[in-house]
Design a protein around this motif. Structure first.
Motif, PDB file in Angstrom:
ATOM      1  N   ALA A  38       0.826  -1.209   0.000  1.00  0.00           N
ATOM      2  CA  ALA A  38       0.000   0.000   0.000  1.00  0.00           C
ATOM      3  C   ALA A  38       0.857   1.254   0.000  1.00  0.00           C
ATOM      4  CB  ALA A  38      -0.941   0.002   1.201  1.00  0.00           C
ATOM      5  N   GLY A  39       2.134   1.111   0.354  1.00  0.00           N
ATOM      6  CA  GLY A  39       3.028   2.252   0.327  1.00  0.00           C
ATOM      7  C   GLY A  39       3.211   2.826  -1.067  1.00  0.00           C
ATOM      8  N   ILE A  40       3.104   1.984  -2.083  1.00  0.00           N
ATOM      9  CA  ILE A  40       3.199   2.473  -3.457  1.00  0.00           C
ATOM     10  C   ILE A  40       2.006   3.383  -3.747  1.00  0.00           C
ATOM     11  CG2 ILE A  40       3.308   1.799  -5.884  1.00  0.00           C
ATOM     12  CD1 ILE A  40       4.478  -0.878  -4.979  1.00  0.00           C
ATOM     13  N   ASP A  41       0.826   2.940  -3.361  1.00  0.00           N
ATOM     14  CA  ASP A  41      -0.386   3.740  -3.561  1.00  0.00           C
ATOM     15  C   ASP A  41      -0.324   5.042  -2.777  1.00  0.00           C
ATOM     16  OD1 ASP A  41      -0.896   0.814  -3.859  1.00  0.00           O
ATOM     17  OD2 ASP A  41      -2.845   1.502  -4.555  1.00  0.00           O
ATOM     18  N   MET A  42       0.116   4.935  -1.521  1.00  0.00           N
ATOM     19  CA  MET A  42       0.200   6.125  -0.685  1.00  0.00           C
ATOM     20  C   MET A  42       1.168   7.137  -1.287  1.00  0.00           C
ATOM     21  SD  MET A  42       2.075   7.895   1.730  1.00  0.00           S
ATOM     22  CE  MET A  42       3.269   6.731   2.396  1.00  0.00           C
ATOM     23  N   GLY A  43       2.330   6.654  -1.720  1.00  0.00           N
ATOM     24  CA  GLY A  43       3.305   7.553  -2.321  1.00  0.00           C
ATOM     25  C   GLY A  43       2.776   8.215  -3.579  1.00  0.00           C
ATOM     26  N   LEU A  44       2.071   7.448  -4.397  1.00  0.00           N
ATOM     27  CA  LEU A  44       1.513   8.004  -5.626  1.00  0.00           C
ATOM     28  C   LEU A  44       0.420   9.020  -5.315  1.00  0.00           C
ATOM     29  CD1 LEU A  44       1.522   7.957  -8.713  1.00  0.00           C
ATOM     30  CD2 LEU A  44      -0.078   6.026  -8.621  1.00  0.00           C
ATOM     31  N   ALA A  45      -0.362   8.759  -4.269  1.00  0.00           N
ATOM     32  CA  ALA A  45      -1.396   9.720  -3.871  1.00  0.00           C
ATOM     33  C   ALA A  45      -0.769  11.040  -3.425  1.00  0.00           C
ATOM     34  CB  ALA A  45      -2.252   9.134  -2.749  1.00  0.00           C
ATOM     35  N   ILE A  46       0.349  10.972  -2.733  1.00  0.00           N
ATOM     36  CA  ILE A  46       1.048  12.188  -2.313  1.00  0.00           C
ATOM     37  C   ILE A  46       1.568  12.941  -3.536  1.00  0.00           C
ATOM     38  CG2 ILE A  46       3.155  13.021  -1.201  1.00  0.00           C
ATOM     39  CD1 ILE A  46       1.091  12.516   0.855  1.00  0.00           C
ATOM     40  N   VAL A  47       2.081  12.215  -4.523  1.00  0.00           N
ATOM     41  CA  VAL A  47       2.537  12.859  -5.760  1.00  0.00           C
ATOM     42  C   VAL A  47       1.390  13.642  -6.389  1.00  0.00           C
ATOM     43  CG1 VAL A  47       3.333  12.459  -8.129  1.00  0.00           C
ATOM     44  CG2 VAL A  47       4.409  11.240  -6.236  1.00  0.00           C
ATOM     45  N   GLY A  48       0.213  13.037  -6.443  1.00  0.00           N
ATOM     46  CA  GLY A  48      -0.940  13.725  -7.010  1.00  0.00           C
ATOM     47  C   GLY A  48      -1.350  14.931  -6.199  1.00  0.00           C
ATOM     48  N   ALA A  49      -1.217  14.835  -4.877  1.00  0.00           N
ATOM     49  CA  ALA A  49      -1.605  15.951  -4.010  1.00  0.00           C
ATOM     50  C   ALA A  49      -0.646  17.126  -4.153  1.00  0.00           C
ATOM     51  CB  ALA A  49      -1.651  15.484  -2.557  1.00  0.00           C
ATOM     52  N   LEU A  50       0.626  16.849  -4.387  1.00  0.00           N
ATOM     53  CA  LEU A  50       1.627  17.907  -4.460  1.00  0.00           C
ATOM     54  C   LEU A  50       1.843  18.440  -5.878  1.00  0.00           C
ATOM     55  CD1 LEU A  50       4.294  16.570  -1.946  1.00  0.00           C
ATOM     56  CD2 LEU A  50       2.595  18.348  -1.585  1.00  0.00           C
ATOM     57  N   ARG A  51       1.402  17.684  -6.885  1.00  0.00           N
ATOM     58  CA  ARG A  51       1.518  18.151  -8.262  1.00  0.00           C
ATOM     59  C   ARG A  51       0.100  18.242  -8.847  1.00  0.00           C
ATOM     60  NH1 ARG A  51       5.672  19.061  -6.241  1.00  0.00           N
ATOM     61  NH2 ARG A  51       7.789  18.598  -6.975  1.00  0.00           N
ATOM     62  N   ASP A  52      -0.237  17.358  -9.768  1.00  0.00           N
ATOM     63  CA  ASP A  52      -1.601  17.293 -10.278  1.00  0.00           C
ATOM     64  C   ASP A  52      -1.832  15.905 -10.843  1.00  0.00           C
ATOM     65  OD1 ASP A  52      -0.531  17.203 -12.920  1.00  0.00           O
ATOM     66  OD2 ASP A  52      -0.598  19.379 -13.075  1.00  0.00           O
ATOM     67  N   ARG A  53      -3.047  15.673 -11.309  1.00  0.00           N
ATOM     68  CA  ARG A  53      -3.400  14.325 -11.763  1.00  0.00           C
ATOM     69  C   ARG A  53      -2.573  13.885 -12.962  1.00  0.00           C
ATOM     70  NH1 ARG A  53      -9.191  11.424 -11.962  1.00  0.00           N
ATOM     71  NH2 ARG A  53      -8.551   9.555 -13.105  1.00  0.00           N
ATOM     72  N   THR A  54      -2.353  14.799 -13.913  1.00  0.00           N
ATOM     73  CA  THR A  54      -1.579  14.435 -15.096  1.00  0.00           C
ATOM     74  C   THR A  54      -0.173  14.026 -14.715  1.00  0.00           C
ATOM     75  OG1 THR A  54      -2.877  15.895 -16.521  1.00  0.00           O
ATOM     76  CG2 THR A  54      -0.707  15.255 -17.321  1.00  0.00           C
ATOM     77  N   TYR A  55       0.431  14.780 -13.815  1.00  0.00           N
ATOM     78  CA  TYR A  55       1.779  14.457 -13.352  1.00  0.00           C
ATOM     79  C   TYR A  55       1.790  13.075 -12.683  1.00  0.00           C
ATOM     80  CZ  TYR A  55       6.384  15.319 -11.216  1.00  0.00           C
ATOM     81  OH  TYR A  55       7.711  15.247 -10.841  1.00  0.00           O
ATOM     82  N   ALA A  56       0.835  12.854 -11.772  1.00  0.00           N
ATOM     83  CA  ALA A  56       0.792  11.592 -11.042  1.00  0.00           C
ATOM     84  C   ALA A  56       0.541  10.416 -11.983  1.00  0.00           C
ATOM     85  CB  ALA A  56      -0.294  11.644  -9.975  1.00  0.00           C
ATOM     86  N   GLU A  57      -0.333  10.598 -12.959  1.00  0.00           N
ATOM     87  CA  GLU A  57      -0.599   9.513 -13.904  1.00  0.00           C
ATOM     88  C   GLU A  57       0.623   9.245 -14.776  1.00  0.00           C
ATOM     89  OE1 GLU A  57      -4.187  10.449 -16.003  1.00  0.00           O
ATOM     90  OE2 GLU A  57      -5.464   9.857 -14.314  1.00  0.00           O
ATOM     91  N   SER A  58       1.407  10.273 -15.047  1.00  0.00           N
ATOM     92  CA  SER A  58       2.640  10.076 -15.811  1.00  0.00           C
ATOM     93  C   SER A  58       3.640   9.257 -15.007  1.00  0.00           C
ATOM     94  CB  SER A  58       3.253  11.433 -16.183  1.00  0.00           C
ATOM     95  OG  SER A  58       2.365  12.194 -16.968  1.00  0.00           O
TER      96      SER A  58
END
Length: 278
Positions: free
Chosen positions: A205-225
């Motif tokens: 779940a740490g992978i998901d959590m880390g990716l969620a933080i990426v989306g929170a600090l950047r944006d959805r397009t960045y996180a999906e990239s």
């Protein structure tokens, strides 16, 4: 094959050139920063470059994947500096024998953090919960961090430091019911977010959590990239990844493995004067 630092995270809304913008997050102060070089036709959005200070906390006998997953995601934040923090700079051996090298100590870790993250384990986690140095560090940095995060039983350590009192939180399924001993509100979910606390379930779940933080600090397009670059598209060969899905036989085996840990964890919670009492 090129690695993810060579490929980088894309600049521009069209995301047409993977190699256009190398990742510039650092892992500790000794890692050189790669210069961003977005393609002229696809300028990088201003919000994609940051200056975050990130601390991933290490301690002996932690579960390595608890921190490796978030580390992958946090180092995908362009401009961020990721510190691997421990009591000393001596190598830390995980519960499966992987050796991790700290880049900062509790004393020289930046005082003001954008992300504070700690993973879990079993015996190592219990020792961390009773470590005065660990508790002092987490209480200090956690009081100011913009995001306080954990993976697996790392939430018990946050709880022991008083950082989850009154917050909804999750943990590894086996330890989930212990959270209320620290004044947290046990909440089921692979990721549970309550204000600036984000806790993840067990290990992966740490992978998901880390990716969620990426989306929170950047944006959805960045996180999906970042997700696409990691080809994070889980398709496990078995379907036993949660207690609800596991067969009675498998669940019984796993439950028996945690009997001693849970008894010890309850005792540690009592000895440390769990914060919900105060």
């Amino acid at each position: 094959m090129m690695n993810r630092r060579e490929l980088g995270v894309l600049g521009g809304s069209a995301l047409l050139a993977l190699s256009a913008v190398p990742l510039s997050a650092q892992s500790g102060p000794t890692t050189p920063v790669a210069e961003a070089a977005p393609a002229p036709d696809h300028p990088m959005p201003a919000g994609w470059m940051g200056r975050e200070q990130v601390a991933i906390v290490l301690y002996p006998q932690l579960t390595a994947l608890d921190v490796i997953g978030p580390h992958h995601m946090f180092t995908s934040l362009m401009g961020a500096t990721v510190h691997m923090v421990a009591a000393t700079r001596e190598p830390v051996t995980s519960d499966n024998g992987l050796i991790l090298t700290p880049t900062a100590t509790f004393d020289d870790c930046p005082a003001d953090l954008d992300i504070l993250c700690i993973g879990g384990g079993t015996a190592g986690t219990l020792a961390a919960m009773e470590s005065p140095a660990m508790m002092a560090f987490l209480k200090d940095r956690g009081a100011r961090a913009k995001w306080v995060t954990s993976v697996c039983t790392g939430s018990l350590i946050l709880g022991a430091a008083g950082l989850l009192k009154g917050y909804r939180a999750t943990s590894h399924w086996a330890a989930h019911d212990l959270l209320d001993r620290f004044g947290a509100v046990p909440t089921h979910g692979r990721i549970v977010t309550d204000r600036n606390r984000m806790t993840g379930g067990g290990v992966t779940a740490g992978i998901d959590m880390g990716l969620a933080i990426v989306g929170a600090l950047r944006d959805r397009t960045y996180a999906e990239s970042v997700q696409l670059l990691a080809e994070y598209d889980p398709q496990p060969p078995f379907d036993s990844g949660s207690p609800d899905k596991a067969s009675p036989q498998v669940r019984g085996i796993m439950d028996s493995m945690f009997v001693n840990f849970l008894a010890q964890a309850r005792a540690v919670a009592d000895r440390t004067g769990a914060p919900w009492r105060g």
